[in-house]
Motif scaffolding. Structure first.
Motif, short mmCIF file in Angstrom:
data_model
loop_
_atom_site.label_atom_id
_atom_site.label_comp_id
_atom_site.label_asym_id
_atom_site.label_seq_id
_atom_site.Cartn_x
_atom_site.Cartn_y
_atom_site.Cartn_z
N LEU A 1 0.85 -1.20 0.00
CA LEU A 1 0.00 0.00 0.00
C LEU A 1 0.88 1.23 0.00
O LEU A 1 2.03 1.22 0.46
N GLN A 2 0.35 2.32 -0.50
CA GLN A 2 1.01 3.62 -0.45
C GLN A 2 0.36 4.40 0.68
O GLN A 2 -0.83 4.72 0.60
N MET A 3 1.17 4.68 1.75
CA MET A 3 0.56 5.31 2.92
C MET A 3 1.60 6.14 3.67
O MET A 3 2.81 6.01 3.47
N PHE A 4 1.07 6.99 4.55
CA PHE A 4 1.87 7.81 5.45
C PHE A 4 1.31 7.64 6.85
O PHE A 4 0.10 7.46 7.04
N SER B 1 6.51 6.34 6.16
CA SER B 1 5.93 6.26 4.83
C SER B 1 6.39 4.98 4.16
O SER B 1 7.53 4.53 4.39
N THR B 2 5.51 4.40 3.38
CA THR B 2 5.88 3.19 2.62
C THR B 2 6.57 3.57 1.31
O THR B 2 7.00 2.67 0.56
N MET B 3 6.64 4.85 1.02
CA MET B 3 7.32 5.31 -0.19
C MET B 3 8.70 5.82 0.16
O MET B 3 9.04 6.01 1.34
N SER B 4 9.51 6.08 -0.83
CA SER B 4 10.88 6.55 -0.60
C SER B 4 10.85 7.90 0.08
O SER B 4 9.86 8.64 0.01
N ASN B 5 11.97 8.24 0.73
CA ASN B 5 12.05 9.51 1.45
C ASN B 5 11.86 10.70 0.52
O ASN B 5 11.23 11.69 0.88
N GLN B 6 12.46 10.59 -0.69
CA GLN B 6 12.33 11.70 -1.65
C GLN B 6 10.88 11.91 -2.07
O GLN B 6 10.39 13.03 -2.11
N VAL B 7 10.19 10.81 -2.35
CA VAL B 7 8.77 10.91 -2.74
C VAL B 7 7.95 11.45 -1.60
O VAL B 7 7.06 12.30 -1.77
N ALA B 8 8.25 11.00 -0.38
CA ALA B 8 7.51 11.47 0.79
C ALA B 8 7.71 12.96 0.99
O ALA B 8 6.76 13.70 1.32
N ARG B 9 8.97 13.43 0.81
CA ARG B 9 9.24 14.86 0.97
C ARG B 9 8.48 15.68 -0.09
O ARG B 9 7.95 16.75 0.20
N GLU B 10 8.46 15.19 -1.34
CA GLU B 10 7.74 15.89 -2.40
C GLU B 10 6.24 15.96 -2.11
O GLU B 10 5.59 16.98 -2.34
N PHE B 11 5.71 14.85 -1.61
CA PHE B 11 4.29 14.84 -1.23
C PHE B 11 4.03 15.88 -0.16
O PHE B 11 3.06 16.65 -0.23
#
Length: 442
Positions: free
Chosen positions: A74-77, A89-99
């Protein structure tokens, strides 16, 4: 273009427009429905995860929670509302920061986030207790939903293609069923145009077309009857005019050539005068009939007291009644008025009464009454009556019963009564003879 082709094209176009509008509406709504359904599923999944974490692990050990979340596809925070920061976050740190940079995580009313050119559907679930300020935020790319939408569109497009083909077939069938009776009706009208009345067929149809077909069939029968009547009329008219003319011609030539003696010549002149008067009566009545049929202006309706009208009829009939030695009785039930041409209606009633006087044995009756806002006038006698064969044509021109004169009197009576919006019929009288019934509006 033929009517069937026009109707087929119109029905097909209408069905295609309806289907296109329906497709557009469905296509527009399907994405919103998919988004709502996806939010509901994300919420259910998130609530299940939050319950498991609350019951088994709590949120004290962030690293352990992070390991559990990463195991989910899942994609979550995990978001901390109190400190406005993303904990996990289940996504990369860079993607999480952009979000976090492009979207306001604190805005709980916003249901869709953006990342680059992609949009995401979100669902937020609060950890217990609420005072912790922790939320689990799940995301799904809208592009995934659009793929489902596109797949649905492909299927519904094929369904619409099949529907359009079915619409063409149905419209063709319906228009053919509708137009076929009209084509048959056209052929029947051609037969009427060529006066082929014996070949006219009754067309089977439904609805308004059936009413039109029935009207055309009745019109053909009436037209055939009218033409037959007209032919009979001309034959009878020529006979009625020819007989006195031949009599006049015979006497005139005999007198001219000196064949007759003085006494015979004098008698011949009397016969000629009598025949001329007879011709005059016939011609005047023919002219009156023609005017009644073709000139509505000759009919001048006024308000009439029926009792006074019947008195006038009786006054004019008394000399003929006394001459024949019969009884004339009349009765008007109440004060009745009607709206008609007094002179012509008097003429019609006199024609009928004189006809009754000629055939009566001892009595004739005139009765007037009002019934259901209609005025009923009956004139009956105790004569030999009218046979069924004669009764069906008695109101036609030059149709004469026994002791008849010109054969125009009853035809004139019918024309006048019909001009008064009334109807006249003939049947058997309670006195034993003929009875004429006149039905007029009040």
């Amino acid at each position: 273009m033929k009517l069937q082709s026009q109707l087929t094209a119109a029905f097909t176009a209408l069905l295609l427009v309806i289907m296109a509008v329906a497709w557009y509406v469905i296509y527009s709504l399907i994405l919103d429905l998919l988004i709502q359904d996806e939010q509901r599923q994300l919420k259910q999944t998130g609530e299940l995860l939050v319950n498991v974490l609350n019951q088994q692990y709590g949120t004290a050990d962030i690293q352990q929670v992070n390991d559990i979340l990463k195991d989910q596809d899942l994609q979550m925070f995990m978001y901390d509302r109190k400190h406005d920061q993303v904990l996990l976050s289940t996504m990369s740190n860079q993607v999480a920061r952009e979000f976090f940079k492009n979207n306001d995580f604190a805005d709980t009313n916003k249901t869709q986030w953006e990342y680059g050119k992609e949009r995401f559907v979100t669902s937020r679930i609060i950890f217990l207790p609420e005072q912790s300020g922790l939320e689990l935020i799940l995301l799904t790319p809208v592009s995934d939903l659009q793929g489902v939408q596109q797949n649905f569109f492909t299927r519904i497009f094929f369904i619409f293609i099949i529907g359009a083909f079915a619409a063409v077939l149905i419209s063709y069938y319906l228009t053919r069923k509708l137009v076929t009776p009209l084509s048959k009706l056209k052929r029947q009208l051609k037969k009427i145009e060529k006066r082929q009345f014996d070949d006219i067929e009754h067309i089977k149809a439904t609805g308004e077309i059936k009413e039109v077909a029935d009207s055309v069939y009745e019109m053909a029968n009436e037209l055939q009857r009218y033409m037959s009547t007209q032919q009979t009329f001309f034959q009878n008219a020529s006979h009625e005019l020819k007989t006195p003319l031949m009599t006049i011609q015979g006497y005139a030539e005999g007198i001219k050539d000196g064949i007759f003696t003085e006494k015979e010549a004098e008698k011949g002149l009397e016969v000629m005068v009598s025949e001329v008067n007879r011709l005059k009566v016939i011609i005047n009545e023919m002219i009156l009939l023609a005017k009644l049929d073709s000139e509505p202006s000759v009919y001048d309706p006024v308000k009439i007291e029926v009792s006074e009208l019947i008195d006038q009829v009786v006054d004019r009939a008394i000399p003929f009644v006394n001459e024949k030695g019969i009884t004339l009785r009349h009765e008007v039930k109440e004060n009745i008025t009607l709206f008609a041409d007094e002179e012509k209606l008097l003429r019609a009633l006199l024609n009928i009464v004189f006809n009754g006087i000629r055939h009566a044995e001892s009595q004739i009756e005139i009765n007037v009454l009002k019934k259901s806002r209609r005025i009923l006038i009956t004139i009956g006698d105790d004569g030999e009556g009218i046979s069924k064969e004669v009764a069906s044509n008695i109101f036609h021109r030059f149709v004469k019963g026994k002791n008849g004169e010109t054969g125009l009197g009853l035809a004139i009576a019918r024309a006048i009564i019909e001009q008064s919006n009334g109807k006249i019929t003939v049947g058997r009288s309670k006195l034993g003879g003929a009875e004429f019934k006149i039905n007029l509006p009040e």
